[in-house]
Design an enzyme around this catalytic site. Sequence first.
Site, PDB file in Angstrom:
ATOM      1  N   SER A  99     162.974   5.412  58.161  1.00  0.00           N
ATOM      2  CA  SER A  99     163.736   4.417  58.915  1.00  0.00           C
ATOM      3  C   SER A  99     165.084   4.966  59.388  1.00  0.00           C
ATOM      4  CB  SER A  99     163.909   3.160  58.070  1.00  0.00           C
ATOM      5  OG  SER A  99     164.422   2.089  58.821  1.00  0.00           O
ATOM      6  N   ASP A 240     163.053   4.452  63.382  1.00  0.00           N
ATOM      7  CA  ASP A 240     161.650   4.034  63.482  1.00  0.00           C
ATOM      8  C   ASP A 240     161.468   2.767  64.311  1.00  0.00           C
ATOM      9  OD1 ASP A 240     162.675   2.257  61.564  1.00  0.00           O
ATOM     10  OD2 ASP A 240     160.758   2.103  60.533  1.00  0.00           O
ATOM     11  N   ASP A 242     162.522  -0.402  64.032  1.00  0.00           N
ATOM     12  CA  ASP A 242     162.385  -1.771  63.515  1.00  0.00           C
ATOM     13  C   ASP A 242     163.726  -2.480  63.365  1.00  0.00           C
ATOM     14  OD1 ASP A 242     163.383  -0.503  61.268  1.00  0.00           O
ATOM     15  OD2 ASP A 242     161.807  -1.194  59.906  1.00  0.00           O
TER      16      ASP A 242
END
EC number: 5.4.2.10
Length: 448
Positions: A99, A240, A242
């Site tokens: 992430s 990533d 998100d």
Amino acid sequence: MRKYFGTDGIRGKVGTTPITPEFMLKLGWAAGQVFKENDKKILIGKDTRISGYMFESALESGIVAAGADVRLVGPMPTPAIAYLTRTFRASAGIVISASHNPYTDNGIKFFSAEGGKISDELEERIEYFLEQPMEVVESSQIGRAKRIDDAAGRYIEYCKGTFPIGLQLSGLKIVVDCADGATYHVAPRVFSELGAEVISIGVNPDGLNINEFSGATKPELLRKNVLAEEADLGIALDGDGDRLILVDRHGVVRDGDDILYIIANHLMRTGRFSGGVVGTLMSNFGLELAFSETGIGFSRAAVGDRYVNEKLMQHGWVLGGEPSGHIVCRSITTTGDGIIAALQVLRAMVEEGKALDELLVGLVKFPQKLKNIRVAKRFVPNEEPTLQKAIAVANERLNGLGRVLLRASGTEPLIRVMVEGRDNDTVDELVEYLVEEVNSVVSAKADT
């Protein structure tokens, strides 16, 4: 009790157990054992960090050794893997990513066939097989691996399909920061194909620069570009894809609380809202007050998009998120998606004819300060008598006009100290006081 899975999958420093090629091989085999019972197909995606290629190969080998098939989609945003797992009718999806962390870290996250996080029970089953001896199926039963070449195009069309056909982003200048991560080849295209003038930064990944100079956790470069380009909006995604953080036309950074406020109120004004909004323990108290004034329900979940999703399902609500920028629009997608969330904000801007800052009139945030304390030994702050007393002292000082939160990070060896209140000086004093108390506990534990 799970040994490897944390609140957001498995994560750590590359080369340190469990983030090693040997473990990934065994993890792939264990996942193959669990998911081949339903369907033999498992999807694998990754972000742009260099170790992802090594771990992709290891996972692929383990999965086919268990007798399951693999579909490789290459570098793609985490929410894209959730979507593609559903559309390819795969039994599971695997994301290789850490992430917003630096390239020296990596991790694994699983999605179910429905595109949601897998259950605790499935994580426990995977861990069960991790402890078993690895046995390769007979040669005739070895799985097959195929690469999916049109994954990016599929996801781009999906994102565009969430934006009303009658609306265009024409006339809007947007700076898009992809953090040199997984959205570098999809996010700019989504916004430009919808009509916006797009200036892209953070779109030259080299395997080592993911999240290094830009992205949702480092919005300063985006802020400078928005001001220099006189742009209408800045969009920052993490490695990533998100998380979403925004920068308005004046260069002010806007977080997940701001985004939730805009989306919820726009849905309310257009008659498309029902229920309430899920935030987390870290959500600003000002957001809760603002929602109460407009009649929008608000509920707090534990920190982590997994817990936001769980709370949304409990209430039957569709909108939730975190200040860090995880925004979940369950009426559209199954997990946090930075591009989708940005499109919802842009829809509000276009339909209401207002700039981002104008959509935030009515939200007055409390001063909030957060400090992270790195620890060698993890512990639960609220279980320590010394810290229980310190929290009580801080709460008494705030006198009901603020909040105190001490918690252990679910993904890093950190204790997070957060204080919010109406007065900046009081907040600063209490944070320093609590940090000192936490450090005393950390020192005491280091001596034992």
